[in-house]
Design a protein around this motif. Structure first.
Motif, short mmCIF file in Angstrom:
data_model
loop_
_atom_site.label_atom_id
_atom_site.label_comp_id
_atom_site.label_asym_id
_atom_site.label_seq_id
_atom_site.Cartn_x
_atom_site.Cartn_y
_atom_site.Cartn_z
N SER A 183 1.18 11.65 -10.05
CA SER A 183 0.56 12.96 -9.91
C SER A 183 1.55 14.07 -10.28
O SER A 183 1.20 15.03 -10.96
N GLN A 184 2.81 13.90 -9.81
CA GLN A 184 3.82 14.91 -10.14
C GLN A 184 4.11 14.92 -11.63
O GLN A 184 4.25 15.99 -12.25
N GLU A 185 4.18 13.71 -12.24
CA GLU A 185 4.41 13.66 -13.68
C GLU A 185 3.25 14.30 -14.44
O GLU A 185 3.46 15.00 -15.44
N ALA A 186 2.02 14.03 -13.96
CA ALA A 186 0.86 14.63 -14.61
C ALA A 186 0.93 16.15 -14.55
O ALA A 186 0.60 16.85 -15.52
N GLN A 187 1.40 16.67 -13.39
CA GLN A 187 1.52 18.11 -13.25
C GLN A 187 2.59 18.66 -14.20
O GLN A 187 2.41 19.72 -14.82
N VAL A 188 3.70 17.90 -14.35
CA VAL A 188 4.76 18.32 -15.27
C VAL A 188 4.24 18.34 -16.70
O VAL A 188 4.45 19.30 -17.46
N TYR A 189 3.53 17.25 -17.08
CA TYR A 189 2.98 17.19 -18.44
C TYR A 189 1.96 18.31 -18.66
O TYR A 189 1.88 18.90 -19.75
N PHE A 190 1.18 18.59 -17.62
CA PHE A 190 0.19 19.66 -17.75
C PHE A 190 0.88 21.00 -17.97
O PHE A 190 0.47 21.79 -18.84
N ILE A 209 3.80 5.46 -5.86
CA ILE A 209 3.60 5.48 -7.31
C ILE A 209 2.55 6.53 -7.70
O ILE A 209 2.71 7.27 -8.68
N GLU A 210 1.46 6.57 -6.94
CA GLU A 210 0.41 7.56 -7.23
C GLU A 210 0.96 8.98 -7.11
O GLU A 210 0.61 9.87 -7.89
N LYS A 211 1.81 9.19 -6.10
CA LYS A 211 2.39 10.52 -5.91
C LYS A 211 3.30 10.89 -7.09
O LYS A 211 3.25 12.02 -7.59
N GLN A 237 0.83 -1.20 0.00
CA GLN A 237 0.00 0.00 0.00
C GLN A 237 0.87 1.26 0.00
O GLN A 237 0.55 2.24 -0.68
N GLU A 238 1.96 1.22 0.76
CA GLU A 238 2.88 2.36 0.74
C GLU A 238 3.51 2.55 -0.64
O GLU A 238 3.67 3.67 -1.12
N ASN A 239 3.84 1.41 -1.29
CA ASN A 239 4.41 1.50 -2.64
C ASN A 239 3.41 2.10 -3.61
O ASN A 239 3.76 2.91 -4.48
N VAL A 240 2.15 1.70 -3.48
CA VAL A 240 1.11 2.24 -4.36
C VAL A 240 0.97 3.75 -4.15
O VAL A 240 0.83 4.52 -5.11
#
Length: 243
Positions: free
Chosen positions: A93-100, A88-90, A82-85
């Motif tokens: 999220s950061q990559e999505a912000q970079v792409y945005f 990964i989600e974090k 669960q911590e690994n998930v």
């Protein structure tokens, strides 16, 4: 005679009292013995565990202990996953912000390069030739020249305009404007007066910049140019031709 009978009567009563006491003692002892016997018999009646049953209980107990240990190990593994998930989600999220941000920058650069149609609030400035003055021999003194257009355009860009067009033709960072007789030429396309200059940006800021005392508007009016300015809630500027 009376003393002798009284003595005998006392002795008789004493014997009877001893009999009562002995009876009570024997009664209590009898009850205790009966209770002890009953208790001993009850314990003897309990079924004793056989060797197989004991082995089976021991095996079941060991299995239960083993299952509990496996359960704890699985819970620990689950928490780790669960911590690994979450990590990964974090990251996603950061990559999505970079792409945005990259997409937003790309859109902004396309807009500045004139690659896409843009719309928004802004201003519309119209420059028209001055009225004919019979006392003025030189016609150049009351017609719009390229430097008049430059003054308006430069002021608009300095004030934050994101896109500018002349008579609907969008300007780019490499656009050129030249005066060619009664018309001006923008990137090879000729436009007659009046020249309608539209700009997208903060309408209030753009308008205030052009209306500054002693600024662009006053200069053009002093040079006999008809100057009109209108704030627009929405202006649409098409992409550059051939872009």
């Amino acid at each position: 005679m009376k003393k002798r009978e009284l003595k005998r009567l006392k002795k008789k009563m004493k014997v009877k009292g001893n009999h009562v006491i002995f009876s009570l003692v024997f009664l209590v002892l009898g009850y205790m013995m009966a209770f002890s016997y009953h208790l001993t018999q009850g314990e003897e009646e309990k079924p004793a565990l056989s060797g197989k049953q004991w082995e089976r209980d021991l095996e079941l107990r060991n299995q239960l202990v083993e299952l509990e240990e496996k359960n704890r190990a699985l819970q620990k593994e689950l928490h780790q996953k669960q911590e690994n998930v979450l990590d990964i989600e974090k990251e996603l999220s950061q990559e999505a912000q970079v792409y945005f941000n990259l997409a937003e920058d790309a859109e902004k650069y396309r807009m500045h390069l004139g690659k896409v149609k843009v719309k928004g609030q802004g201003v519309e400035v119209t420059l028209a030739d001055g009225d004919y003055d019979p006392d003025e021999d030189n016609i150049n003194n009351y017609i719009v020249h390229e430097h008049h257009v430059f003054k308006v355009i430069n002021e608009l860009y300095i004030s934050g305009a994101s896109a500018v067009a002349i008579n609907g033709q969008r300007l780019s960072h490499s656009s050129y404007i030249v005066c060619n007789g009664p018309v001006i030429e923008v990137d090879g396309y000729q436009h007659p007066a009046p020249f309608v200059i539209t700009a997208i940006g903060d309408a209030e800021v753009l308008s205030s910049a052009l209306n500054l005392t002693g600024g662009v508007k006053d200069t053009l009016v002093d040079e006999n140019i008809q100057f009109t300015l209108e704030e627009k809630g929405e202006i649409i500027i098409e992409p550059l031709l051939g872009s």
